[in-house]
Structure formats: structure tokens, C-alpha cells
Write an enzyme that holds these catalytic residues in place. Sequence first.
Site, PDB file in Angstrom:
ATOM      1  CB  CYS A  42      -0.892  -0.038   1.245  1.00  0.00           C
ATOM      2  SG  CYS A  42      -1.664   1.525   1.666  1.00  0.00           S
ATOM      3  CB  CYS A  45       0.731   1.513   4.254  1.00  0.00           C
ATOM      4  SG  CYS A  45      -1.037   1.108   4.271  1.00  0.00           S
TER       5      CYS A  45
END
Length: 124
Positions: A42, A45
Site C-alpha cells: 500500500c 502506508c
Amino acid sequence: MKSVRVNIENFDQEVNKAVETGNPVFVLFFGTETPETSESWCPDCVIADPLVRKAIIPIQNAILLEAPVGARNDWKGNTSHPYRVRFNVPAIPTLFKWSAAGPGEKLVEEECADAIKLAKFVEN
């Protein structure tokens, strides 16, 4: 700051142990790291992780529980993912304040990469 990696199987046990200390507890839900890069699949993230840690480090005795959600295919579009169902995690990254009452305030996605929002969030 103490950080503890949790998974779906030991989540409740580790959260309860952290909350029982009386210290500030934060739970970060994020995409699991890929073997190829050792970084989350991600991109949000990857950006948020160091900023979240930097914001929490100054908080005395804080505990950060790291809760990876699994591979991209485990998370994306999976409305029955256990973290979505149990804790209403809308997207990743999501950072919760956690107490004996369960999940409280949260920052979601780009909010987790906003240094000003993070500072206010962890201080309150």
C-alpha cells in the site's frame, strides 16, 4: 514507544495486554509488507508509517500495535475482512486510539501522513 506486531489470531490478547498497562495505545492497520521490497504493498502506508512512528515516539510509554491486513488481494474489495467487520476499518492506513472500551478516534488514509493532524491526534 514500544511496538508490537499483532495478527487476527492474537489481536484481542495483545490489545488487552497493552490496554491493561494504562499507557496510551495506538493500533495501526496497514498493508502487509511484500517479500520483494520489505515494504507495504500500500503506497499510502509506506508514506504514513514513518510519520506515524515519529508522532508517537515522544508520547511517554506509548504502545503501537502494528496490525497488517494481509496481501492486497486479501484486503482490496473484501468487505468481509475481519478487521473491516469487527472494527469498521474503512481503508488503510488507519490509526486508532484504543482503550478498554475498544477503538476510539481514528485517522484514515492521507490523514495518517499529515504531520499536523498526527501531532494533534496523539497528544489528545
